[in-house]
Design a protein around this motif. Sequence first.
Motif, short mmCIF file in Angstrom:
data_model
loop_
_atom_site.label_atom_id
_atom_site.label_comp_id
_atom_site.label_asym_id
_atom_site.label_seq_id
_atom_site.Cartn_x
_atom_site.Cartn_y
_atom_site.Cartn_z
N LEU A 91 0.83 -1.21 0.00
CA LEU A 91 0.00 0.00 0.00
C LEU A 91 0.86 1.25 0.00
CD1 LEU A 91 -2.79 -0.95 2.58
CD2 LEU A 91 -3.10 -0.55 0.14
N ILE A 98 -2.08 8.42 -4.59
CA ILE A 98 -3.50 8.54 -4.25
C ILE A 98 -3.77 9.88 -3.57
CG2 ILE A 98 -5.36 7.55 -2.91
CD1 ILE A 98 -4.61 5.63 -4.94
N LEU B 91 -7.73 5.82 -9.90
CA LEU B 91 -7.24 6.09 -8.54
C LEU B 91 -8.36 5.94 -7.51
CD1 LEU B 91 -5.00 9.23 -9.11
CD2 LEU B 91 -4.23 6.98 -8.37
N CYS B 93 -10.73 3.95 -7.31
CA CYS B 93 -11.05 2.58 -6.95
C CYS B 93 -10.32 2.09 -5.71
CB CYS B 93 -10.72 1.63 -8.10
SG CYS B 93 -11.81 1.85 -9.48
N CYS B 94 -9.14 2.65 -5.44
CA CYS B 94 -8.40 2.10 -4.31
C CYS B 94 -8.11 3.18 -3.27
CB CYS B 94 -7.12 1.42 -4.77
SG CYS B 94 -6.21 2.36 -5.96
N LYS B 95 -8.77 4.31 -3.42
CA LYS B 95 -8.55 5.41 -2.48
C LYS B 95 -8.89 4.97 -1.05
CE LYS B 95 -9.10 10.40 -2.36
NZ LYS B 95 -9.72 11.59 -2.95
N ASP B 97 -8.93 1.99 0.27
CA ASP B 97 -7.98 1.02 0.81
C ASP B 97 -6.75 1.72 1.37
OD1 ASP B 97 -9.70 -0.82 -0.40
OD2 ASP B 97 -8.57 -0.71 -2.27
N ILE B 98 -6.29 2.68 0.60
CA ILE B 98 -5.07 3.37 1.00
C ILE B 98 -5.29 4.18 2.27
CG2 ILE B 98 -3.37 5.07 0.30
CD1 ILE B 98 -3.09 2.81 -1.47
#
Lengths: 101, 101
Positions: A91, A98, B91, B93-95, B97-98
Amino acid sequence: MFGALSQETRLKVVRYLVQCGEEGASAGDVGAQVHASSSRASFHLTALERAGVISSERQSRRIIYRANFDNIGGLVSFLLNDCCGNHPEILACCKADIESC
Amino acid sequence: MFGALSQETRLKVVRYLVQCGEEGASAGDVGAQVHASSSRASFHLTALERAGVISSERQSRRIIYRANFDNIGGLVSFLLNDCCGNHPEILACCKADIESC
DNA sequence: TTCATATCTCAATATCTCTTGAAATGTTGA
DNA sequence: TCAACATTTCAAGAGATATTGAGATATGAA
């Protein structure tokens, strides 16, 4: 999708179509951009579409291809979550990207 | 790396090794986990190592394999930046998660 | 040294993938 | 309808990849 992206020509196609955004590009356009014959371009476009990386729509005599942003994002998400269990070291690699958006 | 990940057995290997973390797992362990014969496991482990997805270290009579977190993170980063030019839809899509890490 | 264990290497085979060029399909405008 | 254009489909061949089983190599322990 990994299989679809594991080929030089197809990776070029994806990069180009991502740049094109919602507007997309015709098969001929894409083929010229990646220096591929029409049948070669068609072969690779079909492979990418089957994998869900891109999608197509007929517009009169041309067929317009577009990057499928949802699915590409889903692939990144798969890599981060399902595959790598949100491992902190992984990550961390894209945290900066991000945050800047 | 896309090529390395585009194979069921190898994807299973990576998932397992990511779970194992820094501790890693021996070739035999990995083979048993993914139901592969020793030669088949060796073949796929070699492919993954050649691609930089995992790395190996001899520990007495076993060879310990570990996920290469830097390179896997690099692949995600490549997808987001180089390949997709930090396209906002991808970006996004995984914002989540981060941010949770 | 000798045996058992852990892993790799090799050769054979089967299967998949890529490329090419020719031909077929579908679309538009004269 | 006909000609041109855009794209796909098909078949053939070359090349890459996956699987199997047998055998080689290396390590540790009796």
